[in-house]
Design a protein around this motif. Structure first.
Motif, PDB file in Angstrom:
ATOM      1  N   ILE A 104      34.363  48.877  35.357  1.00 51.51           N
ATOM      2  CA  ILE A 104      33.799  49.492  36.568  1.00 51.51           C
ATOM      3  C   ILE A 104      32.373  49.540  36.755  1.00 51.51           C
ATOM      4  CG2 ILE A 104      33.974  51.564  38.294  1.00 51.51           C
ATOM      5  CD1 ILE A 104      36.954  51.926  37.638  1.00 51.51           C
ATOM      6  N   THR A 105      31.676  50.245  35.614  1.00 49.75           N
ATOM      7  CA  THR A 105      30.321  50.603  35.290  1.00 49.75           C
ATOM      8  C   THR A 105      29.485  48.934  35.386  1.00 49.75           C
ATOM      9  OG1 THR A 105      30.546  52.259  33.913  1.00 49.75           O
ATOM     10  CG2 THR A 105      28.581  51.203  33.853  1.00 49.75           C
ATOM     11  N   ALA A 106      30.209  48.076  34.895  1.00 47.48           N
ATOM     12  CA  ALA A 106      29.392  46.867  34.632  1.00 47.48           C
ATOM     13  C   ALA A 106      29.422  46.350  36.229  1.00 47.48           C
ATOM     14  CB  ALA A 106      30.009  45.822  33.630  1.00 47.48           C
ATOM     15  N   ALA A 107      30.538  46.373  36.756  1.00 48.36           N
ATOM     16  CA  ALA A 107      30.753  45.768  38.182  1.00 48.36           C
ATOM     17  C   ALA A 107      29.804  46.512  39.118  1.00 48.36           C
ATOM     18  CB  ALA A 107      32.152  46.082  38.631  1.00 48.36           C
ATOM     19  N   VAL A 108      29.685  47.939  38.967  1.00 47.26           N
ATOM     20  CA  VAL A 108      28.897  48.702  39.935  1.00 47.26           C
ATOM     21  C   VAL A 108      27.161  48.053  39.708  1.00 47.26           C
ATOM     22  CG1 VAL A 108      27.821  50.766  40.570  1.00 47.26           C
ATOM     23  CG2 VAL A 108      30.321  50.554  40.412  1.00 47.26           C
ATOM     24  N   ALA A 142      38.362  49.340  44.291  1.00 48.58           N
ATOM     25  CA  ALA A 142      38.274  50.906  44.555  1.00 48.58           C
ATOM     26  C   ALA A 142      39.740  51.228  44.921  1.00 48.58           C
ATOM     27  CB  ALA A 142      37.517  51.162  45.744  1.00 48.58           C
ATOM     28  N   ILE A 143      40.496  50.618  45.565  1.00 50.20           N
ATOM     29  CA  ILE A 143      41.925  51.033  45.803  1.00 50.20           C
ATOM     30  C   ILE A 143      42.666  51.080  44.525  1.00 50.20           C
ATOM     31  CG2 ILE A 143      44.098  50.406  46.990  1.00 50.20           C
ATOM     32  CD1 ILE A 143      42.377  49.044  49.152  1.00 50.20           C
ATOM     33  N   LEU A 144      42.613  50.259  43.780  1.00 54.97           N
ATOM     34  CA  LEU A 144      43.211  49.972  42.482  1.00 54.97           C
ATOM     35  C   LEU A 144      42.933  51.422  41.569  1.00 54.97           C
ATOM     36  CD1 LEU A 144      43.310  46.481  41.470  1.00 54.97           C
ATOM     37  CD2 LEU A 144      45.227  47.633  42.089  1.00 54.97           C
ATOM     38  N   ALA A 145      41.634  51.708  41.491  1.00 58.88           N
ATOM     39  CA  ALA A 145      41.251  52.886  40.677  1.00 58.88           C
ATOM     40  C   ALA A 145      41.783  54.051  41.350  1.00 58.88           C
ATOM     41  CB  ALA A 145      39.816  52.897  40.842  1.00 58.88           C
ATOM     42  N   LEU A 146      42.104  54.092  42.705  1.00 61.95           N
ATOM     43  CA  LEU A 146      42.577  55.420  43.053  1.00 61.95           C
ATOM     44  C   LEU A 146      44.289  55.247  42.672  1.00 61.95           C
ATOM     45  CD1 LEU A 146      40.831  55.622  46.617  1.00 61.95           C
ATOM     46  CD2 LEU A 146      40.464  57.315  44.596  1.00 61.95           C
ATOM     47  N   PHE A 147      44.758  54.137  43.083  1.00 63.63           N
ATOM     48  CA  PHE A 147      46.092  53.839  42.578  1.00 63.63           C
ATOM     49  C   PHE A 147      46.595  54.347  41.208  1.00 63.63           C
ATOM     50  CE2 PHE A 147      49.414  51.131  40.624  1.00 63.63           C
ATOM     51  CZ  PHE A 147      50.506  51.661  41.170  1.00 63.63           C
ATOM     52  N   ALA A 186      57.130  53.617  48.062  1.00 71.80           N
ATOM     53  CA  ALA A 186      57.483  52.159  47.819  1.00 71.80           C
ATOM     54  C   ALA A 186      56.476  51.331  48.494  1.00 71.80           C
ATOM     55  CB  ALA A 186      58.756  51.885  48.125  1.00 71.80           C
ATOM     56  N   LEU A 187      56.329  51.538  49.773  1.00 71.30           N
ATOM     57  CA  LEU A 187      55.480  50.786  50.671  1.00 71.30           C
ATOM     58  C   LEU A 187      53.908  51.071  49.950  1.00 71.30           C
ATOM     59  CD1 LEU A 187      54.760  48.920  52.850  1.00 71.30           C
ATOM     60  CD2 LEU A 187      54.347  50.914  54.399  1.00 71.30           C
ATOM     61  N   PHE A 188      53.458  52.131  49.549  1.00 67.56           N
ATOM     62  CA  PHE A 188      52.131  52.339  48.908  1.00 67.56           C
ATOM     63  C   PHE A 188      52.180  51.494  47.724  1.00 67.56           C
ATOM     64  CE2 PHE A 188      49.536  54.936  45.882  1.00 67.56           C
ATOM     65  CZ  PHE A 188      48.355  54.483  46.445  1.00 67.56           C
ATOM     66  N   TYR A 189      53.233  51.465  46.837  1.00 70.56           N
ATOM     67  CA  TYR A 189      53.047  50.739  45.567  1.00 70.56           C
ATOM     68  C   TYR A 189      52.946  49.240  46.023  1.00 70.56           C
ATOM     69  CZ  TYR A 189      53.716  54.211  41.925  1.00 70.56           C
ATOM     70  OH  TYR A 189      53.495  55.327  41.146  1.00 70.56           O
ATOM     71  N   VAL A 190      53.657  48.809  47.120  1.00 69.97           N
ATOM     72  CA  VAL A 190      53.646  47.229  47.378  1.00 69.97           C
ATOM     73  C   VAL A 190      52.096  46.914  47.824  1.00 69.97           C
ATOM     74  CG1 VAL A 190      54.349  45.615  48.806  1.00 69.97           C
ATOM     75  CG2 VAL A 190      55.972  47.265  47.741  1.00 69.97           C
ATOM     76  N   ILE A 191      51.583  47.732  48.671  1.00 70.04           N
ATOM     77  CA  ILE A 191      50.021  47.573  49.174  1.00 70.04           C
ATOM     78  C   ILE A 191      49.277  47.815  47.869  1.00 70.04           C
ATOM     79  CG2 ILE A 191      48.327  48.575  50.436  1.00 70.04           C
ATOM     80  CD1 ILE A 191      50.394  49.825  52.377  1.00 70.04           C
ATOM     81  N   ALA A 192      49.424  48.616  46.839  1.00 67.56           N
ATOM     82  CA  ALA A 192      48.692  48.631  45.732  1.00 67.56           C
ATOM     83  C   ALA A 192      48.483  47.474  44.763  1.00 67.56           C
ATOM     84  CB  ALA A 192      48.763  49.673  44.955  1.00 67.56           C
ATOM     85  N   ALA A 194      49.550  44.463  46.099  1.00 67.57           N
ATOM     86  CA  ALA A 194      48.772  43.376  47.099  1.00 67.57           C
ATOM     87  C   ALA A 194      47.328  43.352  46.595  1.00 67.57           C
ATOM     88  CB  ALA A 194      48.968  43.566  48.128  1.00 67.57           C
ATOM     89  N   CYS A 195      46.696  44.518  46.533  1.00 68.73           N
ATOM     90  CA  CYS A 195      45.321  44.440  46.039  1.00 68.73           C
ATOM     91  C   CYS A 195      44.925  44.248  44.606  1.00 68.73           C
ATOM     92  CB  CYS A 195      44.785  46.072  46.002  1.00 68.73           C
ATOM     93  SG  CYS A 195      44.645  46.624  47.885  1.00 68.73           S
ATOM     94  N   LEU A 196      46.103  44.409  43.581  1.00 67.55           N
ATOM     95  CA  LEU A 196      46.042  44.064  42.331  1.00 67.55           C
ATOM     96  C   LEU A 196      46.054  42.538  42.303  1.00 67.55           C
ATOM     97  CD1 LEU A 196      45.929  44.249  39.304  1.00 67.55           C
ATOM     98  CD2 LEU A 196      48.646  44.487  39.346  1.00 67.55           C
TER      99      LEU A 196
END
Length: 250
Positions: A104-108, A142-147, A186-192, A194-196
């Motif tokens: 994350i640090t390198a990406a930012v 960002a979504i994955l970090a929160l997930f 379950a839906l939240f995990y599927v969306i996460a 998809a981001c992955l």
């Protein structure tokens, strides 16, 4: 135009850089864009390996409660008797946490360096070389970090998402059923996931580029590998919440 001050000749700047490299090459490499890309590639490799291994472990749930619960116990007892209970698991967790932090640090920092180099940026929407996964990689990251934070508090620690007393330590099959029986979880995990998938598609391809493996001959194959692996991981991960959600896994 002179570089430096009257009391500091221009030659002292490259000399200082050379001195930093000689005393601490890791720090000198980290300060460059190339160094940060290498860090992202190495940490990305570690994280992709973990993701694939974690997915394969999750799929044991389709072998029954005993298989997945035994696997959960194994993760905590591996390394015994050489290492105490859960020590090797915590070593792995610390390595993964360090990899995530560096990634994350390198990406930012790379983003900031790129913006400083071209403040007006490119019109990526019109670039045929830019994929949707590449354009959304910051958002998916960002979504994955929160997930990850939610997932650790949810299925790893049982601190959120369960009624009092519903979470049972090391009873993975029971906990997964209880968690994904709630449709919006379950839906939240599927969306996460998809981001992955999007993040892996772009990240694996970027890793190949950083390592210099892509050329005119290998690019189609490497593109297919990055996208194929991302889709396999996506399907593997969502198979568990979807199966519980629709009643296939009981």
């Amino acid at each position: 135009m002179s570089v430096g001050t009257a009391s500091e000749p221009a030659t002292s700047i490259p000399a200082r850089i050379a001195s930093t490299w000689a005393s601490n090459p890791a720090v000198a490499l980290w300060s460059t864009m190339v160094g940060k890309k290498v860090v992202m590639a190495v940490t990305g490799f570690v994280l992709v390996g973990f993701v694939v291994g974690h997915m394969l472990g999750n799929l044991k749930i389709f072998l029954g409660a005993n298989a997945i619960d035994t696997y959960a116990v194994f993760l905590r007892t591996m390394g015994e008797p050489l290492l105490p209970y859960s020590v090797l698991l915590w070593i792995i967790r610390i390595v993964l946490l360090a990899s995530v932090a560096l990634h994350i640090t390198a990406a930012v920092q790379l983003t900031r360096m790129n913006r400083a180099a071209r403040p007006h940026g490119y019109d990526t929407k019109k670039s045929i070389a830019t994929t949707y996964a590449a354009r959304t990689t910051r958002w998916s990251g960002a979504i994955l970090a929160l997930f990850v934070v939610y997932h650790l508090l949810h299925l790893t620690a049982g601190k959120v998402g369960f009624q009092p007393g519903a979470y049972q330590h090391l009873a993975v099959h029971h906990n997964v059923e209880a968690a994904f029986s709630v449709w919006y979880v379950a839906l939240f995990y599927v969306i996460a996931m998809a981001c992955l998938c999007l993040h892996l598609d772009h990240g694996i391809w970027s890793m190949f580029q950083t390592l210099g493996w892509n050329d005119a001959r290998t690019t189609p194959l490497l593109r297919a590998v990055s996208r194929g692996l991302a889709l396999v991981v996506f399907v593997g991960f969502i198979s568990v919440p979807v199966s519980v959600w629709v009643g296939w896994l009981r």
